[in-house]
Design a protein around this motif. Sequence first.
Motif, short mmCIF file in Angstrom:
data_model
loop_
_atom_site.label_atom_id
_atom_site.label_comp_id
_atom_site.label_asym_id
_atom_site.label_seq_id
_atom_site.Cartn_x
_atom_site.Cartn_y
_atom_site.Cartn_z
N TYR A 149 0.88 -1.10 0.05
CA TYR A 149 0.17 -0.09 -0.08
C TYR A 149 0.69 1.26 -0.08
N ASP A 150 2.19 0.97 0.52
CA ASP A 150 3.03 2.21 0.18
C ASP A 150 3.83 1.95 -1.30
N PRO A 151 3.46 2.92 -2.22
CA PRO A 151 3.92 2.90 -3.49
C PRO A 151 5.46 2.93 -3.74
N LYS A 152 6.02 3.37 -2.75
CA LYS A 152 7.67 3.53 -2.62
C LYS A 152 8.23 2.44 -2.16
N ALA A 153 7.40 1.44 -1.37
CA ALA A 153 8.15 0.50 -0.52
C ALA A 153 8.97 -0.54 -1.30
N LEU A 154 9.94 -1.10 -0.73
CA LEU A 154 10.40 -2.45 -1.14
C LEU A 154 9.51 -3.40 -1.01
N ASP A 155 9.56 -4.56 -1.99
CA ASP A 155 8.51 -5.79 -1.54
C ASP A 155 8.90 -6.69 -0.77
N PHE A 156 8.18 -7.41 -0.11
CA PHE A 156 8.48 -8.32 1.09
C PHE A 156 9.58 -9.05 0.93
N ALA A 157 9.82 -9.73 -0.24
CA ALA A 157 10.93 -10.42 -0.59
C ALA A 157 12.36 -9.74 -0.46
N ASP A 158 12.44 -8.62 -0.84
CA ASP A 158 13.71 -7.89 -0.70
C ASP A 158 13.95 -7.57 0.77
N LEU A 159 12.96 -7.37 1.52
CA LEU A 159 13.13 -6.94 2.97
C LEU A 159 13.47 -8.14 3.63
N ARG A 160 13.13 -9.19 3.44
CA ARG A 160 13.18 -10.76 4.11
C ARG A 160 14.66 -11.16 3.92
N MET A 161 15.39 -10.56 2.79
CA MET A 161 16.84 -10.81 2.92
C MET A 161 17.62 -10.24 3.81
N ASN A 162 17.24 -9.31 4.43
CA ASN A 162 18.03 -8.62 5.60
C ASN A 162 17.19 -8.83 6.84
N ALA A 163 16.39 -9.74 6.85
CA ALA A 163 15.72 -9.98 8.32
C ALA A 163 16.53 -10.66 9.30
N LEU A 164 16.55 -10.36 10.53
CA LEU A 164 17.31 -10.82 11.43
C LEU A 164 16.83 -12.37 12.16
N GLY A 165 15.79 -12.49 11.76
CA GLY A 165 15.16 -13.76 12.38
C GLY A 165 15.38 -13.99 13.81
N LEU A 166 14.85 -13.15 14.56
CA LEU A 166 15.19 -13.20 16.07
C LEU A 166 13.81 -13.78 16.47
N SER A 167 13.71 -14.11 17.87
CA SER A 167 12.90 -15.07 18.63
C SER A 167 12.30 -14.02 19.80
N LYS A 168 13.00 -12.67 19.78
CA LYS A 168 12.54 -11.80 20.79
C LYS A 168 12.86 -10.45 20.53
N VAL A 169 12.13 -9.33 20.91
CA VAL A 169 12.68 -7.87 20.61
C VAL A 169 12.32 -7.15 21.88
N TYR A 170 13.27 -6.11 22.25
CA TYR A 170 12.67 -5.45 23.20
C TYR A 170 12.13 -3.98 22.55
N VAL A 171 11.26 -3.45 23.13
CA VAL A 171 10.58 -2.28 22.56
C VAL A 171 10.52 -1.34 23.79
N LEU A 172 10.89 -0.33 23.69
CA LEU A 172 10.74 1.09 24.71
C LEU A 172 9.74 1.79 24.29
N THR A 173 8.89 2.20 25.34
CA THR A 173 7.66 2.92 25.12
C THR A 173 7.18 3.85 26.18
N SER A 174 6.51 4.71 25.93
CA SER A 174 5.84 5.84 26.92
C SER A 174 4.45 6.06 26.68
N ASN A 175 3.92 7.16 27.28
CA ASN A 175 2.63 7.50 27.08
C ASN A 175 2.45 8.10 25.59
N SER A 176 3.43 8.21 24.90
CA SER A 176 3.61 9.03 23.67
C SER A 176 3.73 8.00 22.55
#
Length: 448
Positions: free
Chosen positions: A290-317
């Motif tokens: 839906y983003d006409p400027k985006a790379l496609d899924f296959a191109d992105l997956r070539m650089n995927a880290l393949g992780l089993s967990k991720v840390y996300v830092l958040t606030s009220n914003s």
Amino acid sequence: MTYFFKIQLVFITILLISCTNNDDNIPVFPDGSTESVNVWVQDSMKRYYYWADQMPAKPDYHLPVKDFFKSLLAPKDRFSFIVNTEDSSTYPRSIRNMYGFDYTIVQRADGTVVTVVKLVLQNSPAFNAGLKRGMVLTRINGKLITASNAEALASAIKDQTSVELTVGNWNNGAVENEKTITVYYGFSFEQPVLSKIFSKNGKKTGYLYIYDFPDGMTQVLNQKFAEFKSAGVQELILDLRYNYGGSVSSAAALCTLIPSGISSDSPFIIFKGNKNGGEVKRTFARQIKYDPKALDFADLRMNALGLSKVYVLTSNSTASAAEIVINNLKPYLQVIQIGDVTLGKDMAGFTIEDRRKPRKISWQIHPVVYKVANADGVGEYSNGISPQITVNEYGSLPLLPLGDPEETLISSALNGGSVKAGKEPGSSSVKILYQSDVPSAAVGKQSL
């Protein structure tokens, strides 16, 4: 570029040529009249608004357009708004989008009230005036800042074209080197994605601070993850603490680059609309497109880290597309959220406007159109997404720069979620009294 509508979750624009009213009970008004615009607004909202079934049956068509629009909204709607593209005064205003900074008022254990600059946008009026994250504000336009006058001062700033700030540096419980700077209303450039690689305990951890999710950011994200992958990054910290949201497609692209085991057919998001919109399910690959400027899924997956967990830092914003990242990654890997509860915008919308040539209506509607859920059908987080590990960003002053490994939230993630003892006595009991970018009600619901 900092736009007023970053908090609006925009993923498609409706090119509304005209709306035909089929309700014989609605009177016909002359073209160009306020009443005729209000009929257009009502008809548009009937078609797309998530709470269309709760709209009043007989609204007052003689109201000014902005007041008429408000009269249609459901009581629980915090996010829909309308603007006149020919009148800048109708646009939502905030300190961040006018001047490029935000601040928080905290109360320390000894009762001292301190106003801390938490965010300064790069290449913004505030940045160019010398304001930095971690500075302390003591006065705004010559008035001493207190918990009781903070909201009034913030509101007054939005009605001005310049603001005078008295600022200093925090050092061992006191403000030093005070000076007065003037920040003028102006333009803030698009914010860069900040990346770092930390080495600790034999592991390499990638860090990304993402301010927002504009369309067209997949190239940058792909480059950052290519660097992470080349460096052998084994863990990832996403810093979304001040991210208001933006494009769902960009959020989907980010999510594509993190877990293992997903394909182009893997479900990413469910949009749940009113009786006209129904339910729409999209895969990672389809949402990215839906983003006409985006790379496609296959191109992105070539650089995927393949992780089993991720840390996300958040606030009220943390809002909208940033909350989608948190919620929609959960079916695919462990999400360890650190910081504070998010804003709670479990909704998506698109822009409704008149694209006739010549255009007859200059108003632009930004309604809530969908509730959103992840691949498991889990959503309904209007009260915010609570972290597994609650950490007070202001527990230790001064605030360190974003990307500094000793900064409170980053340090917690690097230590597996544990919190280092504060540098100041009683730092764990610091309370947030007011935030310039968060509604007062949201501040009140915190448990710090």
